[in-house]
Design an enzyme around this catalytic site. Sequence first.
Site, PDB file in Angstrom:
ATOM      1  N   THR A 108     -28.950  49.029   7.079  1.00 33.00           N
ATOM      2  CA  THR A 108     -29.650  50.311   7.107  1.00 33.00           C
ATOM      3  C   THR A 108     -30.771  50.362   6.078  1.00 33.00           C
ATOM      4  OG1 THR A 108     -28.047  51.294   5.566  1.00 33.00           O
ATOM      5  CG2 THR A 108     -27.573  51.496   7.919  1.00 33.00           C
ATOM      6  N   ASP A 109     -30.641  49.643   4.968  1.00 26.03           N
ATOM      7  CA  ASP A 109     -31.647  49.665   3.914  1.00 26.03           C
ATOM      8  C   ASP A 109     -32.947  49.021   4.401  1.00 26.03           C
ATOM      9  OD1 ASP A 109     -32.282  50.571   1.400  1.00 26.03           O
ATOM     10  OD2 ASP A 109     -31.419  48.883   0.327  1.00 26.03           O
ATOM     11  N   ASP A 110     -32.840  47.794   4.912  1.00 31.37           N
ATOM     12  CA  ASP A 110     -34.028  47.131   5.448  1.00 31.37           C
ATOM     13  C   ASP A 110     -34.617  47.921   6.612  1.00 31.37           C
ATOM     14  OD1 ASP A 110     -34.727  44.151   4.480  1.00 31.37           O
ATOM     15  OD2 ASP A 110     -32.612  44.533   4.166  1.00 31.37           O
TER      16      ASP A 110
END
Length: 624
Positions: free
Chosen positions: A370-372
Amino acid sequence: MGGGVRAHAALLAAREHLLSLQDDAGWWKGELQTNVTMDVEDLLMRQFLGIRTPGETERAARWIRSQQREDGTWANFHGGPGELSTTVEAYTALKLAGDASDAEHMITARSWILAHGGIEGTRVFTRIWLALFGEWSWDDLPAMPPEVVLLGKSVPLNLADWACWARQTVVPLTVVCTLRPSRELGVSVSELRTGRSAPRPAGAWDRAFHALDAVLHRYQRRPVKALRELSMRRAAEWIVARQEADGSWGGIQPPWVYSLLALHLLGYPLEHPVLREGLAGLDGFLIHELTPDGPVRRMEACQSPVWDTVLSVQALRDAGLAADHPALRCAADYLLAEEVRVTGDWAVRRPNLAPGGWAFEFENDGYPDTDDTAVALLALNRVEHTKPVAVRRALDRGVHWLRGMQSRDGGWGAFDADNTGTLVTRLPFCDFGEVIDPPSADVTAHVVEALAALGHRDDPVVRAGVRWLLENQEADGSWFGRWGANHLYGTGAAVPALVEAGLPASHPALRRAARWLEQHQNSDGGWGEDMRSYTDARWIGVGTSTASQTGWALMALLAVGAHTGEAVRNGVEFLATTQRPDGTWDEPHYTGTGFPGDFLINYHLYRLIFPLTALGRYERAVAR
């Protein structure tokens, strides 16, 4: 030269340097530096497989030696304290490479090791490597039977209860620890034993899980034959199914080396395509360098092209590069091609969610995060592409996937939703690093910022994310940083996200965060936070000023309109005056985090990307 002129000159120099680092294929990638355990375990794996060569041993040993400190130890980050397990592994590798036990550097290391607990005090993973060569007893290691792969998702301790990096490591290790091999190391490190017994478990939970471990040990000796055969077969199938196109497992070192060992022990020959490609892929993670002492070889634990690229696009746009600049369009082409359109293990918890996200590495279709994905959406949204329909569709898929990956409490973990059960953390096997993936402030902030920037500010999903961030603010006004060091990273992510989501700069939470940042600015104008802040509260917000952490602090203060304040002016001046002639900054300190307190990272592009982002946002704020 005035402050504004110096800042502008620093921005231009940094922007040109970053542009010069872009690959022709559109991506950026800096070295991901960790510690020497990567190099040690690579040599030990090659020794176990019978493929270690004198040349690679010499080069790796030269690198390992170069990282030893005056007290004889090896640390897990620049300037950190000596670390027992890392030092034991480094000593073992150097002895394997031919360093004599009576050499001064070996005597110094051995004395420190014995004074700090010896082999008996090392982590489980270190003792597993020693057990592979008969230097530790398998009986004295925690049991982890392969039958765990057969557990359904409603059964405690099933694979979905583990974080993705942990489950990828645990499955092959269950095979290795079940087969209990012992091969020749050619040397012994028995001199690192103290002879002390392991401490008895103190708490009730510890005693319960050690009792469970004793039961599992008895089962390991007398398993149900059919069940054991089935579980070993399923484990092998599970491992093979998750090999990536570059030969890796998840694009990270631990599951990679353990998967190779497990499959080899199950009878896969080295010529088998899975092992052949796995071993060949490791070569792409090696960095070769010529030093004054001779050539060295060191291994990256992971590679970060997607992450470095999305952050670089953001930095260049903040630094004034046009949205239709060829470099940005090329980067967008790369990112569009990297979108993960297949289902991975995250679907165990979200079976009806359509895929659409980005991973961290060159090849990692099984585990987008989810971060990328959040930062990729922010980056793509700021590029004027020749294929706007393709970009819009990718953005829509990413938004849909991020919304579906929200945990029940309103936050986001990195790889899985609702990966919050703590039962697995109690296992004696889990004495190193994080083994679950609960929501964190930095990841939740990036997702909230991305969704808000793409027009979803009033979405209930975003509002729940904002509530999570406000509820998880520390009492001092900062936020804990899971994937970067530490409260500076968490705060540098949370404040801009909350502002993007609609909170006014006057909001009490934002005022407390700004006050915390101002209180923790160093006298030189920069900010720094030592990695020890993860284990020692005295280091929270305290440390040598670094370019990347100064960038994070400035990004937060600029988000709340503090560009005319003394703290921002001094921070910008710090960046302008410490910049190197080539446009980047020196930063030996580690500011990235794999496992808080245990596995730390120096992202070599952080020292360029985040100062450039901050300088660009400063210049834009001043010009308003």
